[in-house]
Design a protein around this motif. Structure first.
Motif, PDB file in Angstrom:
ATOM      1  N   THR A 195       0.856  -1.197   0.000  1.00 23.49           N
ATOM      2  CA  THR A 195       0.000   0.000   0.000  1.00 23.49           C
ATOM      3  C   THR A 195       0.890   1.244   0.000  1.00 23.49           C
ATOM      4  O   THR A 195       2.035   1.216   0.459  1.00 23.49           O
ATOM      5  N   GLY A 196       0.315   2.319  -0.485  1.00 19.94           N
ATOM      6  CA  GLY A 196       1.036   3.586  -0.485  1.00 19.94           C
ATOM      7  C   GLY A 196       1.363   4.056   0.919  1.00 19.94           C
ATOM      8  O   GLY A 196       2.440   4.596   1.166  1.00 19.94           O
ATOM      9  N   SER A 197       0.434   3.810   1.851  1.00 19.86           N
ATOM     10  CA  SER A 197       0.687   4.294   3.218  1.00 19.86           C
ATOM     11  C   SER A 197       1.837   3.532   3.867  1.00 19.86           C
ATOM     12  O   SER A 197       2.635   4.113   4.598  1.00 19.86           O
ATOM     13  N   LEU A 198       1.938   2.244   3.583  1.00 18.66           N
ATOM     14  CA  LEU A 198       3.093   1.484   4.111  1.00 18.66           C
ATOM     15  C   LEU A 198       4.389   2.028   3.507  1.00 18.66           C
ATOM     16  O   LEU A 198       5.369   2.266   4.221  1.00 18.66           O
ATOM     17  N   ALA A 199       4.380   2.263   2.198  1.00 18.72           N
ATOM     18  CA  ALA A 199       5.580   2.794   1.526  1.00 18.72           C
ATOM     19  C   ALA A 199       5.986   4.134   2.148  1.00 18.72           C
ATOM     20  O   ALA A 199       7.164   4.374   2.432  1.00 18.72           O
ATOM     21  N   GLU A 200       4.976   4.994   2.390  1.00 22.04           N
ATOM     22  CA  GLU A 200       5.275   6.312   2.974  1.00 22.04           C
ATOM     23  C   GLU A 200       5.836   6.183   4.387  1.00 22.04           C
ATOM     24  O   GLU A 200       6.787   6.873   4.746  1.00 22.04           O
ATOM     25  N   SER A 201       5.250   5.287   5.182  1.00 27.81           N
ATOM     26  CA  SER A 201       5.730   5.174   6.570  1.00 27.81           C
ATOM     27  C   SER A 201       7.166   4.659   6.604  1.00 27.81           C
ATOM     28  O   SER A 201       7.953   5.073   7.450  1.00 27.81           O
ATOM     29  N   ILE A 202       7.516   3.776   5.680  1.00 30.62           N
ATOM     30  CA  ILE A 202       8.904   3.267   5.631  1.00 30.62           C
ATOM     31  C   ILE A 202       9.861   4.423   5.342  1.00 30.62           C
ATOM     32  O   ILE A 202      10.916   4.560   5.974  1.00 30.62           O
ATOM     33  N   LEU A 203       9.468   5.289   4.406  1.00 29.59           N
ATOM     34  CA  LEU A 203      10.332   6.439   4.067  1.00 29.59           C
ATOM     35  C   LEU A 203      10.379   7.436   5.225  1.00 29.59           C
ATOM     36  O   LEU A 203      11.448   7.937   5.576  1.00 29.59           O
ATOM     37  N   GLU A 204       9.214   7.692   5.840  1.00 30.43           N
ATOM     38  CA  GLU A 204       9.166   8.653   6.950  1.00 30.43           C
ATOM     39  C   GLU A 204      10.008   8.188   8.130  1.00 30.43           C
ATOM     40  O   GLU A 204      10.670   8.983   8.793  1.00 30.43           O
ATOM     41  N   GLU A 205       9.977   6.887   8.388  1.00 26.00           N
ATOM     42  CA  GLU A 205      10.756   6.355   9.511  1.00 26.00           C
ATOM     43  C   GLU A 205      12.217   6.141   9.122  1.00 26.00           C
ATOM     44  O   GLU A 205      12.992   5.583   9.887  1.00 26.00           O
ATOM     45  N   LYS A 206      12.558   6.544   7.913  1.00 24.99           N
ATOM     46  CA  LYS A 206      13.915   6.469   7.384  1.00 24.99           C
ATOM     47  C   LYS A 206      14.488   5.051   7.454  1.00 24.99           C
ATOM     48  O   LYS A 206      15.671   4.847   7.714  1.00 24.99           O
ATOM     49  N   LYS A 207      13.619   4.080   7.213  1.00 26.12           N
ATOM     50  CA  LYS A 207      14.088   2.698   7.183  1.00 26.12           C
ATOM     51  C   LYS A 207      14.703   2.360   5.832  1.00 26.12           C
ATOM     52  O   LYS A 207      15.441   1.398   5.690  1.00 26.12           O
ATOM     53  N   SER A 208      14.337   3.127   4.833  1.00 27.05           N
ATOM     54  CA  SER A 208      14.994   2.992   3.534  1.00 27.05           C
ATOM     55  C   SER A 208      14.952   4.361   2.873  1.00 27.05           C
ATOM     56  O   SER A 208      14.229   5.259   3.310  1.00 27.05           O
TER      57      SER A 208
END
Ligand SMILES: Cc1cc2nc3c(=O)[nH]c(=O)nc-3n(C[C@H](O)[C@H](O)[C@H](O)COP(=O)(O)O)c2cc1C
Length: 105
Positions: free
Chosen positions: A76-89
């Motif tokens: 999902t887009g929200s999962l993708a965004e949270s990964i970027l926001e949490e700077k995991k990738s």
């Protein structure tokens, strides 16, 4: 990885990532799995969860300075965004999930 049935452990992957960075590569895409993985029940179970490679990518990202890409049921887009926001990738990529997951279409 012929002759290495279980693949790299995280600490080995980090060492490998650092070596690749020292050799001058531009980025890393952290992903795992080969045809042989289908015979490893732990991997098969883990790979059914959304974002199943994200924490491994985040662990590698902490140890290198170059961009790290992750993938693995980022559906999902929200999962993708949270990964970027949490700077995991730094980047996410998607393969099968974008075909089978209408949330990413
Ligand atoms: C059990 C398993 C087997 C896999 N086998 C292969 C493979 O044979 N070749 C390959 O390139 N990637 C393989 N992968 C990695 C997948 O291609 C990878 O999960 C995919 O790029 C992520 O797509 P997604 O983000 O749509 O989930 C495997 C992954 C898992 C979990």
């Amino acid at each position: 990885m012929n002759g290495c049935l279980t693949g790299f452990k995280l600490n080995e992957s980090v060492r490998f990532a650092r070596s690749l960075e020292s050799a001058g590569i531009a980025y890393l895409s952290v992903m795992g799995g080969t045809y042989e993985s289908f015979f490893l029940p732990d991997i098969v179970i883990k790979s059914k969860k959304t974002g199943y490679m994200v924490d491994l990518a985040a662990a590698v990202k902490k140890e290198v300075g170059i961009p790290v890409i992750t993938a693995g049921r980022i559906s999902t887009g929200s999962l993708a965004e949270s990964i970027l926001e949490e700077k995991k990738s730094r980047f996410n990529r998607t393969g099968a999930s974008s075909v089978g997951g209408p949330g990413m279409a």
